[in-house]
Design a protein around this motif. Sequence first.
Motif, short mmCIF file in Angstrom:
data_model
loop_
_atom_site.label_atom_id
_atom_site.label_comp_id
_atom_site.label_asym_id
_atom_site.label_seq_id
_atom_site.Cartn_x
_atom_site.Cartn_y
_atom_site.Cartn_z
N ARG A 185 -5.34 -1.79 -4.94
CA ARG A 185 -5.77 -2.07 -3.56
C ARG A 185 -5.13 -3.36 -3.08
N MET A 186 -4.84 -3.43 -1.79
CA MET A 186 -4.33 -4.64 -1.17
C MET A 186 -5.15 -4.93 0.08
N GLU A 187 -5.54 -6.18 0.25
CA GLU A 187 -6.26 -6.61 1.44
C GLU A 187 -5.60 -7.86 2.01
N ALA A 188 -5.44 -7.88 3.33
CA ALA A 188 -4.95 -9.06 4.03
C ALA A 188 -6.04 -9.56 4.97
N VAL A 189 -6.33 -10.84 4.89
CA VAL A 189 -7.30 -11.48 5.79
C VAL A 189 -6.67 -12.76 6.28
N PRO B 158 -13.93 -9.35 -8.26
CA PRO B 158 -14.00 -9.00 -6.83
C PRO B 158 -14.82 -9.97 -6.00
N ASP B 159 -15.68 -10.76 -6.64
CA ASP B 159 -16.42 -11.79 -5.90
C ASP B 159 -15.48 -12.83 -5.30
N LEU B 160 -14.32 -13.01 -5.92
CA LEU B 160 -13.34 -13.95 -5.36
C LEU B 160 -12.93 -13.51 -3.97
N TYR B 161 -12.73 -12.21 -3.80
CA TYR B 161 -12.36 -11.67 -2.49
C TYR B 161 -13.50 -11.82 -1.49
N ARG C 32 0.83 -1.20 0.00
CA ARG C 32 0.00 0.00 0.00
C ARG C 32 0.86 1.25 0.00
N SER C 33 1.94 1.24 0.77
CA SER C 33 2.78 2.42 0.90
C SER C 33 3.63 2.68 -0.34
N ASN C 34 4.03 1.62 -1.02
CA ASN C 34 5.03 1.78 -2.07
C ASN C 34 4.59 1.40 -3.47
N LEU C 35 3.64 0.48 -3.60
CA LEU C 35 3.33 -0.06 -4.92
C LEU C 35 1.92 0.25 -5.40
N VAL C 36 0.98 0.44 -4.49
CA VAL C 36 -0.39 0.75 -4.93
C VAL C 36 -0.39 2.07 -5.70
N GLY C 37 -1.11 2.07 -6.81
CA GLY C 37 -1.15 3.24 -7.68
C GLY C 37 -0.18 3.17 -8.84
N ARG C 38 0.64 2.13 -8.89
CA ARG C 38 1.61 1.96 -9.97
C ARG C 38 1.12 0.90 -10.95
N LYS C 39 1.52 1.06 -12.20
CA LYS C 39 1.13 0.14 -13.27
C LYS C 39 2.23 -0.89 -13.49
N ASP D 274 -9.29 3.68 -16.21
CA ASP D 274 -10.65 4.18 -16.36
C ASP D 274 -11.70 3.22 -15.82
N GLU D 275 -11.28 2.21 -15.08
CA GLU D 275 -12.20 1.23 -14.52
C GLU D 275 -12.49 1.51 -13.06
N GLY D 276 -13.67 1.08 -12.62
CA GLY D 276 -13.99 1.14 -11.21
C GLY D 276 -13.52 -0.11 -10.50
N GLU D 277 -13.62 -0.09 -9.16
CA GLU D 277 -13.15 -1.23 -8.37
C GLU D 277 -13.93 -2.49 -8.68
N GLU D 278 -15.20 -2.34 -9.08
CA GLU D 278 -16.03 -3.51 -9.38
C GLU D 278 -15.57 -4.23 -10.64
N GLU D 279 -14.71 -3.59 -11.44
CA GLU D 279 -14.19 -4.21 -12.66
C GLU D 279 -12.77 -4.73 -12.49
#
Length: 320
Positions: free
Chosen positions: A91-95, A178-181, A60-67, A107-112
């Motif tokens: 986005r990164m999530e840990a569970v 995103p349903d996988l998550y 999240r601190s270093n890589l999110v937002g990069r292509k 140009d995509e939303g999170e749902e895509e």
Amino acid sequence: MIRHHSPFPFITIIRSFATAALASIALIVSVLLHPASALTTTTIKMVEGHSVHRIASRFRSNLVGRKFAASSPNGRFADGAAAIDGRVLSRMEAVGKNLFAFFRDDDEGEEEAVVVHVHFGMSGVWAVYDKSSADEVPEVKPTTRLRLEEITSNESGSRNAAEYVTHLSAMTVAHGTPDLYSSKKATLGQDPLRYDADPELLYSKISKSKKSIGKILMDQSYFAGPGNIYRAEILFLAGVYPTAPGMNLDRPSFDRVWNVSVSLLRRGYDTGSILTVDPILDPHVARRGERRYIYNRSACARCGGEVSSWDMAGRACYAC
């Protein structure tokens, strides 16, 4: 059978609340204070939940937002690599012991988004290399399932050298919508390191279970994150014997188990290591340089008594 190892169990509970709260603040601060330039080569081997949260925070601190350009060196994640190739890590999530990376187009939303689910197993590794800090990126290994290389371009649109490169080796790497998550998260229990953890729901589930609390702590559908080391140390500090059935656990005993879980995993997150000896509660133990109380020991680090060990569902269980 329930035993209190601390002569002041109420104080221990209060300290657990305070430690967990302070650790929560430290977690937020540590994430905010890690600028991109602070990361050089980071290799984290994933075994227990705190390590997964550490890599999520680093990303999240270093890589999110990069292509990133994505490839699968050993071919075992070829379809997934193709699906996220050229997309932005958004986005990164840990569970618990599971990590979820979200990739989408600008140009995509999170749902895509395309979601990559990673479970590291006992020896998975996600190595991150910062080439701007003169890191030499090693060759991929036969176990490398996913390689990410940052896509950067200058004002003319031509591609510059990548700043970040990552190599992932893990037991499970899958991709989907995103349903996988959401579907995977629904099968997991309460994660002591997550802000949305629900101990009330967990207690309701445990209070109906005939399984021992020792088995419950290792069941990721109850507690998401703790492994065998944490099981031994959590139950020791909470004063709960591993064979006690969940349905016999009263609320104060459950609260101790949960609060100690939060405290120890927060400490693991902050330090990057499983350090369970409390230097305030047990200064004499800490002065000897002990890291743990009973796990993989024949004698208790606190009282010196014999540590019992036996097999519980294929894993060694410990108690003093």
